[in-house]
Motif scaffolding. Structure first.
Motif, PDB file in Angstrom:
ATOM      1  N   ARG A  20       0.837  -1.208   0.000  1.00  0.00           N
ATOM      2  CA  ARG A  20       0.000   0.000   0.000  1.00  0.00           C
ATOM      3  C   ARG A  20       0.870   1.256   0.000  1.00  0.00           C
ATOM      4  N   GLY A  35       2.621   1.612  -3.395  1.00  0.00           N
ATOM      5  CA  GLY A  35       1.703   2.057  -4.427  1.00  0.00           C
ATOM      6  C   GLY A  35       1.339   3.522  -4.305  1.00  0.00           C
ATOM      7  N   ARG A  36       1.336   4.013  -3.078  1.00  0.00           N
ATOM      8  CA  ARG A  36       0.981   5.415  -2.837  1.00  0.00           C
ATOM      9  C   ARG A  36       2.154   6.361  -3.098  1.00  0.00           C
ATOM     10  N   PRO A  54       4.879   6.347  -7.351  1.00  0.00           N
ATOM     11  CA  PRO A  54       4.657   7.156  -8.560  1.00  0.00           C
ATOM     12  C   PRO A  54       5.257   8.553  -8.460  1.00  0.00           C
ATOM     13  N   ASP A  86       4.222  -7.085 -10.119  1.00  0.00           N
ATOM     14  CA  ASP A  86       3.083  -6.809 -11.001  1.00  0.00           C
ATOM     15  C   ASP A  86       2.430  -5.481 -10.665  1.00  0.00           C
ATOM     16  N   ARG A  87       2.251  -5.226  -9.363  1.00  0.00           N
ATOM     17  CA  ARG A  87       1.596  -3.984  -8.942  1.00  0.00           C
ATOM     18  C   ARG A  87       2.434  -2.757  -9.284  1.00  0.00           C
ATOM     19  N   ILE A  88       3.757  -2.862  -9.100  1.00  0.00           N
ATOM     20  CA  ILE A  88       4.633  -1.730  -9.411  1.00  0.00           C
ATOM     21  C   ILE A  88       4.622  -1.443 -10.912  1.00  0.00           C
ATOM     22  N   ARG A  97       2.239  -2.034 -13.031  1.00  0.00           N
ATOM     23  CA  ARG A  97       0.963  -1.411 -13.394  1.00  0.00           C
ATOM     24  C   ARG A  97       0.861   0.017 -12.875  1.00  0.00           C
ATOM     25  N   ALA A  98       1.212   0.210 -11.595  1.00  0.00           N
ATOM     26  CA  ALA A  98       1.040   1.523 -10.976  1.00  0.00           C
ATOM     27  C   ALA A  98       1.921   2.584 -11.626  1.00  0.00           C
ATOM     28  N   LEU A  99       3.145   2.176 -12.020  1.00  0.00           N
ATOM     29  CA  LEU A  99       4.082   3.137 -12.598  1.00  0.00           C
ATOM     30  C   LEU A  99       4.053   3.142 -14.121  1.00  0.00           C
ATOM     31  N   ARG A 100       3.208   2.276 -14.690  1.00  0.00           N
ATOM     32  CA  ARG A 100       3.099   2.169 -16.142  1.00  0.00           C
ATOM     33  C   ARG A 100       4.458   1.914 -16.793  1.00  0.00           C
TER      34      ARG A 100
END
Length: 341
Positions: free
Chosen positions: A238, A241-242, A245, A276-278, A280-283
């Motif tokens: 969390r 992800g916050r 970016p 996977d989350r990084i 997606r979150a950072l494109r």
């Protein structure tokens, strides 16, 4: 503002890299059997299929020396040409002396006088060392520095924890860093680190230091798991992800490049879901992201330099190209660097 290096940074060059894989390899299916889980559960939860597990004789300093010898060979120099040895382990082989001193001895340089010291920023140790070494080289203090990470997380995990026991792997990686020669455009373009210690308890080993010391009679009846690794994965993800970016935005702005100009992305190999989350979150451009987690597990401080070594030897990062290094670590800390290889 948190730690920041502006573009046109030090003319830093990776002269050589190397790694060491433990002799023994353990499949995730073994954890399924031990924990009474359905086949494939551990791999699905962590993204790890195999990891290295050090044998008794494979100490952290011995593994570090093996990785260092490979890096020195790739650089075409001997250990006596080094100006410093920096160890970036998260958990040392022993509390005193520093692990870098043990690595120096394991390299046969115990009478050399070469400065040897540790940098501990857990999984981000290599990134912190990269910045410190770059500054030392830019100032003229150093010409060639060995940075090595060697970890044995298998010795500090709870065997009954289905989230951490199958995730981590033992191993070592090393790089020789030096000043870029005239005509070489290698450089550390930008570096950034942020720490949010309100979440310090999300990743920790509570015992083993002066607060809960081994052998202290006041802690005689304490739970032995206090000396083992604990992680609140959801809390860590969390926060990442916050915060990541914005960190990435500032890092790229400092480097003077856009994400489309990054040729290779080397993230800390935290976990399959975390990667996977990084992405997606950072494109991040998936085709340029280096992943070695499935074959080696999360190697803590050795994770980033090992993945960078892999990118170099596999030709995914070539001279003149730009690389983004990015990760999270206990603290909780986040860090990144933009490096022209």
């Amino acid at each position: 503002m948190p730690g920041l290096m502006q573009a046109a940074g030090p003319a830093l060059r990776i002269l050589g890299s190397g790694c060491h894989h433990p002799a023994r390899r353990l499949p995730s299916s073994d954890f399924d059997t031990q924990l009474g889980l359905a086949p494939g559960t551990s791999e699905a939860a962590t993204g790890v299929a195999w990891r290295g597990v050090a044998d008794t004789g494979e100490t952290a300093s011995w593994m570090a020396a093996r990785a260092a010898q490979a890096a020195l060979s790739a650089a075409g120099i001997g250990g006596d040409a080094l100006d410093a040895i920096v160890s970036t382990c998260a958990v040392m082989e022993q509390p005193i002396p520093c692990q870098a001193a043990l690595v120096q001895r394991a390299l046969g340089l115990g009478d050399s006088g070469i400065p040897a010291f540790d940098v501990n920023a857990t999984c981000l140790g290599f990134l912190v060392a990269l910045d410190l070494v770059a500054a030392g080289i830019a100032s003229g203090r150093y010409r060639r520095v060995l940075v090595v990470a060697s970890e044995l997380p298998s010795r500090g995990l709870r065997a009954d924890d289905p989230l951490t026991a199958p995730l981590f792997g033992d191993g070592a990686a090393a790089l020789v860093l030096g000043a870029a020669a005239p005509g070489e455009d290698s450089a550390l373009l930008a570096w950034r680190m942020e720490t949010y210690a309100d979440s310090a308890d999300a990743c920790r080993i509570r015992g083993g230091g002066t607060r809960i010391a081994p052998g202290d009679p006041t802690h005689r009846d304490i739970d032995p798991d206090v000396y083992r690794f604990e992680m609140d994965g959801p809390a860590t993800f969390r926060l990442a992800g916050r915060r990541l970016p914005r960190l990435l935005e500032r890092l790229l702005a400092s480097a003077g490049v856009g994400l489309d100009a990054i040729d290779c992305v080397v993230p800390h190999q935290a976990s399959g879901g975390g990667l996977d989350r990084i992405v997606r979150a950072l494109r991040l451009p998936e085709a340029r992201v280096v992943r070695i987690l499935a074959e080696h597990g999360n190697q803590v401080a050795a994770s980033l330099p090992h993945a960078l070594h892999h990118a170099i030897v596999e030709g995914r990062l070539q001279r003149g190209q730009t690389c983004l290094l990015l990760g999270t670590g206990a603290g909780l800390s986040l860090a990144g660097a933009v490096l022209r290889y």
